[in-house]
Design a protein around this motif. Structure first.
Motif, PDB file in Angstrom:
ATOM      1  N   ALA A   8     -89.590 -36.775  -0.317  1.00  0.00           N
ATOM      2  CA  ALA A   8     -88.787 -36.450   0.860  1.00  0.00           C
ATOM      3  C   ALA A   8     -89.493 -35.394   1.701  1.00  0.00           C
ATOM      4  O   ALA A   8     -90.339 -34.635   1.206  1.00  0.00           O
ATOM      5  N   ARG A   9     -89.123 -35.362   2.955  1.00  0.00           N
ATOM      6  CA  ARG A   9     -89.631 -34.337   3.870  1.00  0.00           C
ATOM      7  C   ARG A   9     -88.581 -33.247   4.018  1.00  0.00           C
ATOM      8  O   ARG A   9     -87.420 -33.532   4.354  1.00  0.00           O
ATOM      9  N   ASP A  10     -88.988 -32.018   3.698  1.00  0.00           N
ATOM     10  CA  ASP A  10     -88.117 -30.863   3.877  1.00  0.00           C
ATOM     11  C   ASP A  10     -88.239 -30.431   5.337  1.00  0.00           C
ATOM     12  O   ASP A  10     -89.249 -29.827   5.727  1.00  0.00           O
ATOM     13  N   GLN A  11     -87.242 -30.772   6.152  1.00  0.00           N
ATOM     14  CA  GLN A  11     -87.315 -30.500   7.586  1.00  0.00           C
ATOM     15  C   GLN A  11     -87.249 -29.005   7.881  1.00  0.00           C
ATOM     16  O   GLN A  11     -87.730 -28.554   8.926  1.00  0.00           O
ATOM     17  N   GLN A  12     -86.690 -28.227   6.976  1.00  0.00           N
ATOM     18  CA  GLN A  12     -86.565 -26.789   7.190  1.00  0.00           C
ATOM     19  C   GLN A  12     -87.893 -26.084   7.007  1.00  0.00           C
ATOM     20  O   GLN A  12     -88.257 -25.210   7.802  1.00  0.00           O
ATOM     21  N   ARG A  13     -88.636 -26.485   5.968  1.00  0.00           N
ATOM     22  CA  ARG A  13     -89.910 -25.811   5.674  1.00  0.00           C
ATOM     23  C   ARG A  13     -91.127 -26.658   6.036  1.00  0.00           C
ATOM     24  O   ARG A  13     -92.255 -26.240   5.779  1.00  0.00           O
ATOM     25  N   GLN A  14     -90.887 -27.831   6.602  1.00  0.00           N
ATOM     26  CA  GLN A  14     -91.965 -28.712   7.035  1.00  0.00           C
ATOM     27  C   GLN A  14     -92.977 -28.951   5.904  1.00  0.00           C
ATOM     28  O   GLN A  14     -94.181 -28.695   6.036  1.00  0.00           O
ATOM     29  N   ARG A  15     -92.462 -29.452   4.820  1.00  0.00           N
ATOM     30  CA  ARG A  15     -93.301 -29.773   3.671  1.00  0.00           C
ATOM     31  C   ARG A  15     -92.688 -30.967   2.941  1.00  0.00           C
ATOM     32  O   ARG A  15     -91.521 -31.315   3.153  1.00  0.00           O
ATOM     33  N   TYR A  16     -93.499 -31.588   2.089  1.00  0.00           N
ATOM     34  CA  TYR A  16     -93.002 -32.685   1.270  1.00  0.00           C
ATOM     35  C   TYR A  16     -92.511 -32.139  -0.065  1.00  0.00           C
ATOM     36  O   TYR A  16     -93.104 -31.200  -0.625  1.00  0.00           O
ATOM     37  N   VAL A  17     -91.436 -32.723  -0.553  1.00  0.00           N
ATOM     38  CA  VAL A  17     -90.861 -32.317  -1.839  1.00  0.00           C
ATOM     39  C   VAL A  17     -90.484 -33.571  -2.624  1.00  0.00           C
ATOM     40  O   VAL A  17     -90.430 -34.678  -2.079  1.00  0.00           O
ATOM     41  N   SER A  18     -90.239 -33.390  -3.894  1.00  0.00           N
ATOM     42  CA  SER A  18     -89.715 -34.482  -4.721  1.00  0.00           C
ATOM     43  C   SER A  18     -88.222 -34.249  -4.932  1.00  0.00           C
ATOM     44  O   SER A  18     -87.784 -33.105  -5.109  1.00  0.00           O
ATOM     45  N   LEU A  19     -87.452 -35.320  -4.877  1.00  0.00           N
ATOM     46  CA  LEU A  19     -86.025 -35.266  -5.173  1.00  0.00           C
ATOM     47  C   LEU A  19     -85.784 -36.058  -6.449  1.00  0.00           C
ATOM     48  O   LEU A  19     -85.976 -37.274  -6.468  1.00  0.00           O
ATOM     49  N   LYS A  20     -85.394 -35.381  -7.499  1.00  0.00           N
ATOM     50  CA  LYS A  20     -85.070 -36.053  -8.760  1.00  0.00           C
ATOM     51  C   LYS A  20     -83.555 -36.186  -8.819  1.00  0.00           C
ATOM     52  O   LYS A  20     -82.838 -35.206  -9.051  1.00  0.00           O
ATOM     53  N   ILE A  21     -83.056 -37.412  -8.581  1.00  0.00           N
ATOM     54  CA  ILE A  21     -81.616 -37.661  -8.533  1.00  0.00           C
ATOM     55  C   ILE A  21     -81.168 -38.218  -9.880  1.00  0.00           C
ATOM     56  O   ILE A  21     -81.538 -39.340 -10.260  1.00  0.00           O
ATOM     57  N   LEU A  22     -80.380 -37.437 -10.609  1.00  0.00           N
ATOM     58  CA  LEU A  22     -79.914 -37.857 -11.928  1.00  0.00           C
ATOM     59  C   LEU A  22     -78.783 -38.866 -11.794  1.00  0.00           C
ATOM     60  O   LEU A  22     -78.068 -38.905 -10.788  1.00  0.00           O
ATOM     61  N   THR A  23     -78.631 -39.700 -12.806  1.00  0.00           N
ATOM     62  CA  THR A  23     -77.494 -40.621 -12.825  1.00  0.00           C
ATOM     63  C   THR A  23     -76.201 -39.807 -12.870  1.00  0.00           C
ATOM     64  O   THR A  23     -76.184 -38.650 -13.327  1.00  0.00           O
ATOM     65  N   ALA A  24     -75.135 -40.421 -12.416  1.00  0.00           N
ATOM     66  CA  ALA A  24     -73.848 -39.724 -12.444  1.00  0.00           C
ATOM     67  C   ALA A  24     -73.406 -39.440 -13.877  1.00  0.00           C
ATOM     68  O   ALA A  24     -72.727 -38.442 -14.146  1.00  0.00           O
ATOM     69  N   ARG A  25     -73.811 -40.281 -14.807  1.00  0.00           N
ATOM     70  CA  ARG A  25     -73.453 -40.076 -16.217  1.00  0.00           C
ATOM     71  C   ARG A  25     -74.199 -38.877 -16.799  1.00  0.00           C
ATOM     72  O   ARG A  25     -73.650 -38.090 -17.572  1.00  0.00           O
ATOM     73  N   GLU A  26     -75.462 -38.724 -16.418  1.00  0.00           N
ATOM     74  CA  GLU A  26     -76.291 -37.654 -16.967  1.00  0.00           C
ATOM     75  C   GLU A  26     -76.051 -36.315 -16.274  1.00  0.00           C
ATOM     76  O   GLU A  26     -76.207 -35.253 -16.890  1.00  0.00           O
ATOM     77  N   SER A  27     -75.658 -36.343 -15.014  1.00  0.00           N
ATOM     78  CA  SER A  27     -75.568 -35.122 -14.206  1.00  0.00           C
ATOM     79  C   SER A  27     -74.727 -34.007 -14.822  1.00  0.00           C
ATOM     80  O   SER A  27     -75.159 -32.856 -14.859  1.00  0.00           O
ATOM     81  N   PRO A  28     -73.526 -34.296 -15.340  1.00  0.00           N
ATOM     82  CA  PRO A  28     -72.713 -33.187 -15.861  1.00  0.00           C
ATOM     83  C   PRO A  28     -73.177 -32.636 -17.210  1.00  0.00           C
ATOM     84  O   PRO A  28     -72.745 -31.555 -17.617  1.00  0.00           O
ATOM     85  N   VAL A  29     -74.043 -33.357 -17.912  1.00  0.00           N
ATOM     86  CA  VAL A  29     -74.463 -32.905 -19.253  1.00  0.00           C
ATOM     87  C   VAL A  29     -75.905 -32.414 -19.292  1.00  0.00           C
ATOM     88  O   VAL A  29     -76.344 -31.833 -20.280  1.00  0.00           O
ATOM     89  N   SER A  30     -76.660 -32.632 -18.223  1.00  0.00           N
ATOM     90  CA  SER A  30     -78.077 -32.246 -18.215  1.00  0.00           C
ATOM     91  C   SER A  30     -78.243 -30.726 -18.154  1.00  0.00           C
ATOM     92  O   SER A  30     -77.527 -30.035 -17.425  1.00  0.00           O
TER      93      SER A  30
END
Length: 412
Positions: free
Chosen positions: A37-59
């Motif tokens: 993804a492009r971070d429009q605020q800092r003008q840099r590229y970043v990675s977005l690691k999107i967890l599953t909804a099942r994993e999100s509350p326990v990770s």
């Protein structure tokens, strides 16, 4: 994709009020998808690691990374841990998802080796990579963290900075996202739980044999834990790299020692062209058989409790004589396997410093890591002081650092 599963992400999607714009896919795993993804605020590229909804509350991954980033411990291994730049949660059609924002990483070590002509890093690059992995592990242990899932696909190569590229320039260099329509077998629409099309990851190539100065990131802390808080943890390492105590149903009471075994198995593969243990099927008996073939008889309690041992070995540790076998197994102890790494099979052709004693020091180094008894395996800091590290691996990494520094100075 389904309720509680992955978030149906598309190119052009934005998050955090438009701050992050998805421009490509980096990869996926059992519990997440990773996007560029492009971070429009800092003008840099970043990675977005999107967890599953099942994993999100326990990770616990955010908690682990925040803990590691806040550490003020001065340690060379900190640079090999991915920084957590941001984190947030959002609601989607499949539930509530946690997202970790980090620096984009390149391909995994296996992918890099697969893309190369000889499945290997140059000798000095391999030595440097081994150093980086051990330094990173040492930093984790100094902070009381056990990784718990060490394998080559969690060892990523850092990519050169491409923040100066526009999205169009990024596509010209690496290709536009390749999209394939998704259709349900019953002909119904998969939306909103699934996207209208699947997206192939960015086609990034980093051939190992062409990398003189690789830099490693130890990734994926989804199963990591703070050691004192988990007295008898479960390791999630793939079977081929798992420690022997896991096969004999002994509780892992020394989790960092289990990590050390796993790293030793991985380092053999990092340093050469092939895995240390090679079986046609990843079954427990076959892997234990390879351990014995490589390292000798295990402790008596394991040897005597191995239910199917008689199918493989006599009591004295020799192979069972079975003339019906098409391919009769042969002993290949660790010493022989070092010659089989692909670095040359004679002293004249070997890329290691055989005359200087490197092969012998490497054997001692790996054998110590893969000692059967967990309590007898050395700590990471002890391994950093080993002969192999002191004379060959650490100097290779230091040479790499000097070359990078000199290159940076020239660019300025």
């Amino acid at each position: 994709m389904c309720p509680a599963g992955y978030h149906p992400t598309l190119i052009g999607d934005t998050f955090c009020g438009g701050r992050y714009t998805v421009v490509h896919k980096l990869g996926f795993g059992g519990y997440s998808t990773i996007w560029l993804a492009r971070d429009q605020q800092r003008q840099r590229y970043v990675s977005l690691k999107i967890l599953t909804a099942r994993e999100s509350p326990v990770s616990h991954e955010v908690k682990i990374l925040q803990y590691l980033m806040k550490s003020d411990l001065a340690h060379a291994g900190k640079r090999f841990i991915p920084p957590l730049l941001d984190q947030f949660s959002f609601d989607g059609p499949n539930g509530r998802h946690q997202c970790l924002v980090g620096e984009p990483a390149g391909v995994s070590i296996p992918k890099s080796k697969e893309d190369s002509g000889n499945f290997m890093f140059p000798a000095d690059a391999a030595r440097s990579t081994a150093t980086q992995l051990l330094l990173g592990l040492s930093y984790l242990y100094a902070n009381g963290i056990c990784h718990g899932d060490l394998h080559l696909r969690n060892f990523l190569l850092r990519v050169p900075n491409f923040d100066g590229l526009s999205t169009d320039e990024l596509y010209k260099r690496f290709g536009k996202p390749c999209e394939v329509p998704i259709r349900r077998v019953d002909g119904k629409s998969g939306e909103p739980h699934a996207p209208p099309h699947a997206i192939f990851p960015l086609a990034l190539s980093m051939p190992a044999n062409k990398l003189d100065n690789p830099e490693i990131i130890i990734s994926d802390y989804g199963t990591s834990f703070i050691v004192p808080q988990v007295p008898s943890p479960t390791h999630h390492t793939p079977a081929l790299y798992a420690p022997p105590e896991d096969f004999f149903d002994e509780p892992i009471t020394q989790p960092t020692a289990a990590d050390i075994w796993t790293l030793g198995v991985n380092l053999y593969e990092v340093l050469g062209e092939r895995p240390l243990f090679e079986t046609l099927a990843w079954d427990q008996d076959g892997i234990v058989g390879e351990m014995v073939n490589t390292l000798g008889k295990p402790p008596v309690r394991w040897w005597n409790s191995w239910a199917n041992r008689s199918e493989f070995f006599e009591e004295d540790g020799s192979w069972v004589a079975d003339f019906s076998r098409i391919n009769t197994p042969v002993f290949r102890r660790l010493h022989q396997r070092l010659w089989d790494m692909g670095r040359g099979e004679t002293e004249k052709t070997c890329e290691w410093d055989v005359a200087g004693g490197e092969l012998h020091a490497l054997e001692d180094f790996l054998r110590a890591m893969m000692t059967f008894e967990p309590a007898e395996r050395p700590a990471a800091d002890q391994l950093l002081g080993s002969e192999y590290m002191a004379k060959w691996a650490l100097p290779a990494w230091e040479r790499q650092e000097r070359q990078k520094s000199a290159h940076t100075t020239e660019e300025r």
